[in-house]
Design an enzyme around this catalytic site. Structure first.
Site, mmCIF file in Angstrom:
data_model
loop_
_atom_site.group_PDB
_atom_site.id
_atom_site.type_symbol
_atom_site.label_atom_id
_atom_site.label_comp_id
_atom_site.label_asym_id
_atom_site.label_seq_id
_atom_site.Cartn_x
_atom_site.Cartn_y
_atom_site.Cartn_z
ATOM 1 N N LYS A 1 -10.049 -5.520 10.870
ATOM 2 C CA LYS A 1 -9.599 -6.745 11.301
ATOM 3 C C LYS A 1 -9.393 -6.783 12.663
ATOM 4 O O LYS A 1 -10.295 -7.077 13.456
ATOM 5 C CB LYS A 1 -8.504 -7.066 10.509
ATOM 6 N N ASP B 1 -4.864 2.993 4.072
ATOM 7 C CA ASP B 1 -5.669 1.649 4.418
ATOM 8 C C ASP B 1 -4.933 0.885 5.383
ATOM 9 O O ASP B 1 -3.693 0.183 4.740
ATOM 10 C CB ASP B 1 -5.708 0.874 3.061
ATOM 11 N N PHE C 1 -4.809 -3.995 -2.843
ATOM 12 C CA PHE C 1 -5.910 -4.977 -2.257
ATOM 13 C C PHE C 1 -6.882 -4.153 -1.131
ATOM 14 O O PHE C 1 -6.131 -3.927 -0.270
ATOM 15 C CB PHE C 1 -5.472 -6.286 -1.717
#
Length: 407
Positions: free
Chosen positions: A259, A230, A145
């Protein structure tokens, strides 16, 4: 006069009427938050065990981050990159130092960081490695993801993310997550990068074999391929280290960050790497109106300075070990598996007693907010500022829910 039920019902109805239904939120309407706790429109308090998918690592309303944002709001918030601003230089300098790298490409959302990393890797492949025009490929993992853009979902194997959004972007090869031999077999002369989550978040906090990332690092160096990590969910203190890669002694060529970098206040993301990779970009070849804006840079700088002390990482490490021990004790009593690192856990509910969604709804009624993913799995990612007593209380609630579900 409206009742408390009316306030919740009306707020949800208004949102549902005018918001695209791309989420299925729990039926709670949050109005305020402080630290690891949030309060709904009816005045009920909940322990936040999701932290906005790790975007609120440092807690709701963190005083240092709020102060940095307020100070910058009074000065200037946006210039675009057409001009310099006095916050961007300090931010990228200290972020690069935190990462042990030379350069930073500032963006906004995590998906933008991933897209930017893909562009950088392709440009590096053509301009440095010598890959034939339009022939570059990037190796990705099953269960990945990385965001929701059309290019990113082109290499997703999640039907909800992928199906009915084609035609899809070519140039990606998928191999099993955790299988370095499969990565090695997939690399050819046109491979420019391997893109990997050091710990897969959306897949259910899946931790690969301890040798996987070191083997990836060795083979990508040997085959002249970039390793792109990531760390948008796993990074910036969540796992008890600045980056999940650190847990196994790996330094990638590019970090993708987001984030928590914006402190839960503004969207801030970045691609961080050395000059021999990020230096392939030239003026006009990539950009973002808001990327590197003064407000985001001011908040991001304060995040970096908090992490530079090592205190959030140590706290997540210590509290995470306690959380993992408590959760493991519930295996066999309604849980079938626990995975994770630091203050990040994936717990699998016994599918014979409930789905992950049903368990999350039961937890919500007991004052704990968590989120399910992929059927039986619940993700737990409380803010790093959470107290141990609050963690224990949350696990007690989970234990009670499991007992109720087992009947």
């Amino acid at each position: 006069m409206k009742t408390t039920t009316d306030r919740t019902t009306d707020a949800i109805a208004l949102e549902d009427e005018h918001t695209a239904h791309n989420y299925h939120p729990l039926p709670v309407v949050v109005a305020s938050g402080e630290g690891a706790w949030v309060t709904d429109v009816e005045g009920r308090r909940y322990l936040d065990c999701l932290a906005a998918y790790s975007a609120v690592n440092f807690g709701h309303g963190n005083p240092r981050l709020i102060a940095a944002a307020r100070e910058q709001l009074d000065r200037i918030t946006l210039t675009s990159r057409a001009f310099h601003n006095d916050r961007l230089g300090p931010f990228v300098t200290e972020l690069a130092a935190l990462c042990g790298k030379d350069m930073v490409l500032p963006m906004n959302t995590g998906a933008e960081a991933v897209e930017s990393g893909i562009k950088v890797a392709r440009a590096w492949g053509y301009r440095v490695k010598g890959v034939a025009p339009d022939a570059a490929n990037i190796i990705v993992m099953t269960g990945n993801f990385h965001g929701r853009t059309t290019t990113i979902i082109s290499f997703s194997d999640d039907p909800d993310a992928h199906d009915d959004f084609g035609p899809y972007t070519p140039g990606f090869r998928m191999v099993p997550y955790g299988d370095a031999a499969a990565v090695d077999a997939a690399i050819d002369e046109n491979t420019v990068a391997v893109l990997v989550e050091p710990i897969q978040g959306e897949a259910g906090i899946v931790v690969p074999p301890v040798e996987f990332l070191p083997e990836l690092r060795a083979l990508t160096r040997e085959r002249n391929v970039l390793l792109i990590a990531d760390e948008i969910q796993s990074g910036l203190g969540r796992v008890g280290a600045t980056f999940a890669c650190e847990l196994v002694g790996v330094v990638p060529d590019l970090y993708l960050l987001g984030k928590a970098l914006g402190g839960g206040i503004v969207p801030v993301s970045a691609v961080v790497g050395d000059r021999d990779v990020l230096g392939v970009l030239q003026p006009g070849q990539h950009g973002s109106t808001f990327g590197g804006n003064p407000l985001g840079a001011a908040v991001g700088l304060e995040v970096v300075r908090m992490l530079a002390t090592g205190e959030p990482q140590e706290r997540a490490r210590a509290l995470g070990a306690h959380l993992q021990d408590r959760l493991v004790s519930l295996v066999g009593s309604g849980l079938v598996a626990v995975r994770g690192a630091g203050l990040w856990a994936g717990v699998d509910i016994d599918p014979a007693i409930a789905t992950g969604r049903e368990a999350c709804e039961a937890l919500m009624r007991r004052g704990v907010l968590a989120k399910d993913t992929h059927g039986p799995t619940i993700r737990l990612a409380p803010p790093i500022v959470v107290e141990q007593a609050d963690l224990d209380w949350a696990v007690d609630q989970l234990e009670a829910v499991l007992a109720e579900l087992r009947g």
